[in-house]
Design a protein around this motif. Sequence first.
Motif, PDB file in Angstrom:
ATOM      1  N   ARG A   1       2.297 -16.518  -9.851  1.00 34.66           N
ATOM      2  CA  ARG A   1       2.733 -15.348  -9.086  1.00 34.66           C
ATOM      3  C   ARG A   1       1.538 -14.733  -8.370  1.00 34.66           C
ATOM      4  O   ARG A   1       0.449 -14.633  -8.918  1.00 34.66           O
ATOM      5  N   SER A   2       1.780 -14.328  -7.129  1.00 30.57           N
ATOM      6  CA  SER A   2       0.749 -13.613  -6.376  1.00 30.57           C
ATOM      7  C   SER A   2       0.623 -12.206  -6.948  1.00 30.57           C
ATOM      8  O   SER A   2       1.426 -11.798  -7.798  1.00 30.57           O
ATOM      9  N   GLU A   3      -0.354 -11.472  -6.476  1.00 32.06           N
ATOM     10  CA  GLU A   3      -0.522 -10.091  -6.955  1.00 32.06           C
ATOM     11  C   GLU A   3       0.726  -9.270  -6.673  1.00 32.06           C
ATOM     12  O   GLU A   3       1.048  -8.350  -7.414  1.00 32.06           O
TER      13      GLU A   3
ATOM     14  N   ARG B   1       6.380 -15.943  -5.856  1.00 32.76           N
ATOM     15  CA  ARG B   1       6.150 -17.294  -6.390  1.00 32.76           C
ATOM     16  C   ARG B   1       5.232 -18.072  -5.459  1.00 32.76           C
ATOM     17  O   ARG B   1       5.395 -18.042  -4.251  1.00 32.76           O
ATOM     18  N   ARG B   2       4.291 -18.804  -6.081  1.00 35.66           N
ATOM     19  CA  ARG B   2       3.357 -19.659  -5.333  1.00 35.66           C
ATOM     20  C   ARG B   2       3.340 -21.023  -6.014  1.00 35.66           C
ATOM     21  O   ARG B   2       3.208 -21.121  -7.227  1.00 35.66           O
ATOM     22  N   TYR B   3       3.470 -22.087  -5.215  1.00 35.87           N
ATOM     23  CA  TYR B   3       3.572 -23.450  -5.734  1.00 35.87           C
ATOM     24  C   TYR B   3       2.363 -24.286  -5.330  1.00 35.87           C
ATOM     25  O   TYR B   3       1.817 -24.130  -4.247  1.00 35.87           O
TER      26      TYR B   3
ATOM     27  N   ALA C   1      -0.842 -22.800  -3.423  1.00 33.32           N
ATOM     28  CA  ALA C   1      -1.038 -22.513  -2.005  1.00 33.32           C
ATOM     29  C   ALA C   1       0.232 -22.218  -1.227  1.00 33.32           C
ATOM     30  O   ALA C   1       0.161 -21.687  -0.129  1.00 33.32           O
ATOM     31  N   TYR C   2       1.402 -22.551  -1.773  1.00 30.73           N
ATOM     32  CA  TYR C   2       2.626 -22.497  -0.976  1.00 30.73           C
ATOM     33  C   TYR C   2       3.607 -21.440  -1.478  1.00 30.73           C
ATOM     34  O   TYR C   2       3.918 -21.389  -2.664  1.00 30.73           O
TER      35      TYR C   2
END
Length: 113
Positions: free
Chosen positions: A49-51, A55-57, A19-20
Amino acid sequence: MPPASPRPVNPLDDDDYPAYTIGRAAEMLGTTPAFLRALGEHRLIAPLRSEGGHRRYSRYQLRIAARARELVDAGTPIEAACRIVILEDQLEEAQRINQELRAHGTSQPKTSA
C-alpha cells in the motif's frame, strides 16, 4: 545460511518493487481492478500500500496474476486457479533450492527406516 542477495540499486530493476497502481496493473494484464482485488481476497497476491492506502503491484505479482488469469480464462474457477498458481510457485522454488544444493555438493542426510 547464505547471506541475502543485495537489493538492486535502481527500483526499476527490482522485480519486487511495487511500481504499478491497480489501474495500470489491470490495464497491463487486460483485466479489471476487481479481478486483482479478488486475487488478493484469495491470498494469491498481497499488494503493498502507498502512503495514501492505494494498492501497488510489483512485476513479480503481475506475472503471478497473469498466470491466474490464463487459468481463469480457460475455465478454472478463481479459487482453484489461485491454489494452482500457489502450488506451481512453491514447486518452482523447491526445484530451485534443490538445484542449488546439488550444485554446491550439499546433500540431505538419509533417514533410517
